[in-house]
Design a protein around this motif. Structure first.
Motif, mmCIF file in Angstrom:
data_model
loop_
_atom_site.group_PDB
_atom_site.id
_atom_site.type_symbol
_atom_site.label_atom_id
_atom_site.label_comp_id
_atom_site.label_asym_id
_atom_site.label_seq_id
_atom_site.Cartn_x
_atom_site.Cartn_y
_atom_site.Cartn_z
ATOM 1 N N ILE A 67 19.516 24.770 0.591
ATOM 2 C CA ILE A 67 20.396 26.017 0.560
ATOM 3 C C ILE A 67 20.852 26.305 -0.976
ATOM 4 O O ILE A 67 21.453 25.570 -1.543
ATOM 5 N N THR A 68 20.658 27.401 -1.230
ATOM 6 C CA THR A 68 21.083 27.906 -2.468
ATOM 7 C C THR A 68 22.024 29.114 -2.346
ATOM 8 O O THR A 68 22.045 30.100 -1.612
ATOM 9 N N LEU A 69 22.946 28.821 -3.127
ATOM 10 C CA LEU A 69 24.582 29.814 -3.122
ATOM 11 C C LEU A 69 24.467 30.281 -4.359
ATOM 12 O O LEU A 69 24.206 29.938 -5.653
ATOM 13 N N SER A 70 25.113 31.440 -4.484
ATOM 14 C CA SER A 70 25.516 32.149 -5.951
ATOM 15 C C SER A 70 26.980 31.695 -6.082
ATOM 16 O O SER A 70 27.604 31.698 -4.975
ATOM 17 N N SER A 71 27.259 31.670 -7.129
ATOM 18 C CA SER A 71 28.687 31.444 -7.612
ATOM 19 C C SER A 71 29.527 32.610 -7.336
ATOM 20 O O SER A 71 30.949 32.464 -7.199
ATOM 21 N N ARG A 72 29.171 33.734 -7.255
ATOM 22 C CA ARG A 72 29.792 35.165 -6.670
ATOM 23 C C ARG A 72 29.817 35.318 -5.268
ATOM 24 O O ARG A 72 30.440 36.242 -5.032
ATOM 25 N N ILE A 73 29.432 34.361 -4.764
ATOM 26 C CA ILE A 73 29.445 34.383 -3.072
ATOM 27 C C ILE A 73 31.043 34.570 -2.460
ATOM 28 O O ILE A 73 31.965 34.137 -3.230
ATOM 29 N N ALA A 74 31.005 35.323 -1.355
ATOM 30 C CA ALA A 74 32.278 35.452 -1.198
ATOM 31 C C ALA A 74 32.721 34.174 -0.196
ATOM 32 O O ALA A 74 31.912 33.664 0.324
ATOM 33 N N GLU A 75 34.085 33.871 -0.028
ATOM 34 C CA GLU A 75 34.393 32.550 0.628
ATOM 35 C C GLU A 75 34.150 32.675 2.003
ATOM 36 O O GLU A 75 33.592 31.841 2.762
ATOM 37 N N HIS A 76 34.030 33.968 2.860
ATOM 38 C CA HIS A 76 33.419 34.005 4.059
ATOM 39 C C HIS A 76 32.272 33.650 4.122
ATOM 40 O O HIS A 76 31.608 32.612 5.227
ATOM 41 N N ASP A 77 31.307 33.957 3.311
ATOM 42 C CA ASP A 77 29.821 33.408 3.294
ATOM 43 C C ASP A 77 29.677 31.865 3.051
ATOM 44 O O ASP A 77 28.846 31.251 3.482
ATOM 45 N N VAL A 78 30.663 31.370 2.217
ATOM 46 C CA VAL A 78 30.489 30.009 2.076
ATOM 47 C C VAL A 78 30.997 29.168 3.213
ATOM 48 O O VAL A 78 30.305 28.300 3.579
ATOM 49 N N MET A 79 31.943 29.554 3.802
ATOM 50 C CA MET A 79 32.068 29.045 5.311
ATOM 51 C C MET A 79 30.969 28.923 6.239
ATOM 52 O O MET A 79 30.689 28.105 7.003
ATOM 53 N N THR A 80 30.140 30.100 6.023
ATOM 54 C CA THR A 80 29.286 30.434 6.925
ATOM 55 C C THR A 80 28.117 29.463 6.439
ATOM 56 O O THR A 80 27.305 28.619 7.495
ATOM 57 N N ASN A 81 27.760 29.287 5.286
ATOM 58 C CA ASN A 81 26.557 28.322 4.896
ATOM 59 C C ASN A 81 27.193 26.654 5.108
ATOM 60 O O ASN A 81 26.362 25.895 5.429
ATOM 61 N N LEU A 82 28.478 26.309 5.087
ATOM 62 C CA LEU A 82 29.122 25.300 5.493
ATOM 63 C C LEU A 82 28.795 24.877 6.970
ATOM 64 O O LEU A 82 28.396 23.647 7.078
ATOM 65 N N LYS A 83 28.998 25.660 7.792
ATOM 66 C CA LYS A 83 28.476 25.477 9.276
ATOM 67 C C LYS A 83 26.967 25.206 9.218
ATOM 68 O O LYS A 83 26.530 24.313 10.206
ATOM 69 N N TYR A 118 19.579 15.681 8.785
ATOM 70 C CA TYR A 118 18.761 16.178 7.856
ATOM 71 C C TYR A 118 19.562 15.981 6.397
ATOM 72 O O TYR A 118 20.708 16.086 6.338
ATOM 73 N N GLU A 119 18.844 15.834 5.354
ATOM 74 C CA GLU A 119 19.379 15.728 4.076
ATOM 75 C C GLU A 119 19.527 17.075 3.700
ATOM 76 O O GLU A 119 18.573 17.949 3.583
ATOM 77 N N VAL A 120 20.553 17.623 2.987
ATOM 78 C CA VAL A 120 20.864 18.916 2.688
ATOM 79 C C VAL A 120 20.821 18.829 1.006
ATOM 80 O O VAL A 120 21.674 18.321 0.352
ATOM 81 N N ARG A 121 20.115 19.780 0.585
ATOM 82 C CA ARG A 121 19.897 19.930 -0.917
ATOM 83 C C ARG A 121 20.726 21.164 -1.525
ATOM 84 O O ARG A 121 20.131 22.441 -0.816
ATOM 85 N N VAL A 122 21.615 21.325 -2.118
ATOM 86 C CA VAL A 122 22.471 22.662 -2.490
ATOM 87 C C VAL A 122 22.323 22.910 -3.917
ATOM 88 O O VAL A 122 22.277 22.005 -4.805
ATOM 89 N N VAL A 123 21.998 24.041 -4.228
ATOM 90 C CA VAL A 123 22.032 24.958 -5.640
ATOM 91 C C VAL A 123 22.825 25.812 -5.792
ATOM 92 O O VAL A 123 22.753 26.821 -5.002
ATOM 93 N N VAL A 124 23.737 25.896 -6.445
ATOM 94 C CA VAL A 124 24.882 26.761 -6.764
ATOM 95 C C VAL A 124 24.412 27.306 -8.284
ATOM 96 O O VAL A 124 24.634 26.829 -9.077
ATOM 97 N N SER A 125 23.847 28.789 -8.032
ATOM 98 C CA SER A 125 23.434 29.462 -9.437
ATOM 99 C C SER A 125 24.738 29.878 -10.182
ATOM 100 O O SER A 125 25.448 30.668 -9.535
ATOM 101 N N GLY A 126 25.104 29.366 -11.266
ATOM 102 C CA GLY A 126 26.315 29.749 -11.873
ATOM 103 C C GLY A 126 26.281 31.235 -12.683
ATOM 104 O O GLY A 126 25.266 31.886 -12.785
ATOM 105 N N ASP A 127 27.476 31.668 -13.244
ATOM 106 C CA ASP A 127 27.666 32.498 -14.025
ATOM 107 C C ASP A 127 28.384 32.300 -15.459
ATOM 108 O O ASP A 127 29.308 31.707 -15.276
#
Length: 216
Positions: A117-133, A143-152
């Motif tokens: 799961i790849t996320l952007s550091s600019r992601i809105a909080e609502h979308d963070v919660m959607t990805n959390l689900k 499943y093992e979840v690998r997370v990449v948060v692309s920073g700014d």
């Protein structure tokens, strides 16, 4: 005259053969055995690849004060073992990573696979919660979840804020390991807790039994 030339030519050939090879009493050549050093594939500290022998690689590691680490017994294509030159910090990081992976694999034998799961550091909080689900559903399915948060670069704290939200919401269902920063990216893995379902069942059963007992 021709016979003399032929004799001289034959003599020269014999002299050359006597230098290049040994000859038995009956005139048969004994070829010299060729000695080959053990050839290896060597990955340098800059990820360059060379073919050399183990002795030369050991000398190189000593001169450069690097660790010579065997990372593969035999390559399937080249049939050569693979070694890598590492700094002390790289070696210890690799060793620690291998230990963590080995421990995680041992504790989570039932893991079905991994999902990225790849996320952007600019992601809105609502979308963070959607990805959390999504992460929660994957963890529940083992499943093992690998997370990449692309920073700014202009806002480096945002990636850490997203990590904190994920950590807080997943601590009851997953275990976060191998958190690391690579460039502007923040990477980590979330493993399903071992025997999570059995633990929750045991907790509920213990609660029921305590209710049935009532006060003493």
């Amino acid at each position: 005259m021709n016979k003399l030339r032929n004799l001289l030519s034959a003599r020269r050939v014999l002299e050359c053969r006597s230098i290049a090879t040994r000859i038995t009493a009956d005139g048969k050549d004994i070829p010299k055995k060729k000695v080959f050093e053990n050839r290896i594939t060597l990955i340098g500290s800059d990820n360059s690849i060379t073919i050399t022998d183990l002795k030369s690689a050991q000398s190189l590691s000593t001169r450069r004060e690097l660790k010579l680490v065997k990372i593969q017994d035999e390559d399937s294509k080249t049939r050569r073992p693979v070694y890598k030159l590492m700094t002390n910090s790289e070696y210890h990081e690799e060793e620690l990573s291998a230990r963590i992976e080995k421990k995680a694999a041992k504790e989570n034998k039932l893991i079905k696979g991994n999902k990225l799961i790849t996320l952007s550091s600019r992601i809105a909080e609502h979308d963070v919660m959607t990805n959390l689900k999504k992460m929660m559903k994957l963890l529940e399915k083992n499943y093992e979840v690998r997370v990449v948060v692309s920073g700014d670069e202009s806002q480096p704290d945002k990636a850490e804020r997203i990590y904190s939200i994920i950590e807080k919401n997943l601590k009851s269902i997953g275990n976060i390991v191998q958190k690391r920063n690579k460039g502007n990216n923040l990477r980590f893995q979330v493993l399903p807790l071992r025997d999570n379902s059995n633990q929750s069942k045991n907790d509920s059963n213990s609660g029921e039994s305590n209710d049935q007992k009532g006060p003493l």
